[in-house]
Design an enzyme around this catalytic site. Structure first.
Site, PDB file in Angstrom:
ATOM      1  N   HIS A 224      34.746  31.231  80.112  1.00 18.77           N
ATOM      2  CA  HIS A 224      33.410  31.425  79.528  1.00 18.77           C
ATOM      3  C   HIS A 224      33.214  30.537  78.308  1.00 18.77           C
ATOM      4  CE1 HIS A 224      29.790  33.488  78.120  1.00 18.77           C
ATOM      5  NE2 HIS A 224      29.766  34.127  79.260  1.00 18.77           N
TER       6      HIS A 224
ATOM      7  N   ARG B  78      28.521  30.845  84.386  1.00 16.68           N
ATOM      8  CA  ARG B  78      29.391  31.998  84.156  1.00 16.68           C
ATOM      9  C   ARG B  78      30.537  31.987  85.170  1.00 16.68           C
ATOM     10  NH1 ARG B  78      24.072  33.973  83.630  1.00 16.68           N
ATOM     11  NH2 ARG B  78      23.577  34.669  81.500  1.00 16.68           N
TER      12      ARG B  78
ATOM     13  N   HIS C 178      19.638  31.859  80.301  1.00 18.10           N
ATOM     14  CA  HIS C 178      19.227  32.902  79.359  1.00 18.10           C
ATOM     15  C   HIS C 178      17.714  33.045  79.470  1.00 18.10           C
ATOM     16  CE1 HIS C 178      22.991  32.197  76.627  1.00 18.10           C
ATOM     17  NE2 HIS C 178      23.267  32.886  77.727  1.00 18.10           N
TER      18      HIS C 178
ATOM     19  N   LYS D 146      23.546  37.472  86.203  1.00 21.39           N
ATOM     20  CA  LYS D 146      23.622  38.562  85.223  1.00 21.39           C
ATOM     21  C   LYS D 146      22.262  39.204  85.009  1.00 21.39           C
ATOM     22  CE  LYS D 146      25.001  39.511  80.449  1.00 21.39           C
ATOM     23  NZ  LYS D 146      25.562  38.922  79.199  1.00 21.39           N
TER      24      LYS D 146
ATOM     25  N   ARG E  91      30.865  27.486  78.318  1.00 15.58           N
ATOM     26  CA  ARG E  91      29.439  27.712  78.057  1.00 15.58           C
ATOM     27  C   ARG E  91      29.146  27.616  76.556  1.00 15.58           C
ATOM     28  NH1 ARG E  91      26.075  30.200  81.578  1.00 15.58           N
ATOM     29  NH2 ARG E  91      25.276  31.755  80.118  1.00 15.58           N
TER      30      ARG E  91
ATOM     31  N   TYR F 294       6.443  31.637  82.185  1.00 13.10           N
ATOM     32  CA  TYR F 294       6.097  30.247  81.878  1.00 13.10           C
ATOM     33  C   TYR F 294       7.318  29.349  81.968  1.00 13.10           C
ATOM     34  CZ  TYR F 294       4.705  26.174  79.107  1.00 13.10           C
ATOM     35  OH  TYR F 294       4.468  24.897  78.685  1.00 13.10           O
TER      36      TYR F 294
END
Length: 223
Positions: free
Chosen positions: A163, A74, A190, A101, A166, A200
């Site tokens: 951005h 970002r 994310h 974020k 990305r 996990y």
């Protein structure tokens, strides 16, 4: 509205009020159309970089654009990066939770090309805190608007933003079908909303992420 909803929910629990009027307000607010950040297509990138490389700009801005393309992080994560976050010997960049974020620290594998670039930037540094500094105040990081302004000056206003790198990475990595969705999403920081799955995934996919980022860096280097 979110803030007021929290206030009235608290007030209801404490028996200060009977109703939460925010529910009624929420019902009449029209849904907002979500617009994706503009990003060039994969096939447009060689021409983009040919154009950018002809532009007059300082090395810091040029290096920042290169790292945006290599690392797919970002904008704020890169321009506010501090040298203390990097292990240039191990080839890793640990972005602390307070700068992320989702408020979870994120470990970025540094492929050969961005690592070499970072070592060059470090060797030429004029202070020891920020990787990219403000042009008129070395105690401050580079403004987030600086790389974006360079893209606009190159003639790509409305077509590409910082951005957008990305989006470009995500789209091409998914279309290649060489890597799983989980690996790609972890590279983009994310985090799954499911808490068990998130716990996990935090410990998994590192080697796959290293391979993905090197695969991507080899592509970007050609551009």
């Amino acid at each position: 509205l979110r803030l007021l909803n929290s206030v009235f929910t608290y007030a209801q629990v404490k028996d200060y009020v009977k109703d939460n009027p925010c529910f009624k307000v929420d019902a009449i607010i029209p849904s907002r159309e979500v617009k994706n950040m503009p990003s060039l297509a994969f096939d447009d990138m060689p021409e983009f970089w040919q154009t950018v490389n002809k532009m007059q700009m300082n090395n810091q801005t040029r290096y920042a654009l290169m790292l945006f393309n290599y690392l797919a992080v970002r904008p704020s994560e890169l321009v506010k990066a501090e040298w203390s976050e990097f292990d240039l010997e191990a080839g890793t960049w640990l972005i602390p939770a307070h700068r992320m974020k989702m408020k979870k620290e994120h470990l970025v594998p540094l492929s050969r090309q961005p690592l070499e670039l970072l070592k060059q930037i470090y060797a030429d540094r004029v202070q020891d805190k920020y990787v990219f500094t403000h042009s008129s105040d070395l105690s401050r990081p580079m403004p987030i608007e600086t790389p974006l302004a360079a893209i606009k000056r190159s003639g790509y206003a409305g077509q590409m933003v910082t951005h957008g790198f990305r989006s470009l990475f995500s789209t091409h990595a998914n279309e290649s079908q060489k890597f799983s969705d989980d690996v790609i999403e972890r590279c983009l920081a994310h985090v799954p909303r499911n808490k068990i799955r998130a716990a996990y995934n935090r410990a998994e996919y590192w080697q796959h992420r290293v391979e993905l980022m090197q695969w991507w860096a080899d592509i970007v280097e050609e551009w």
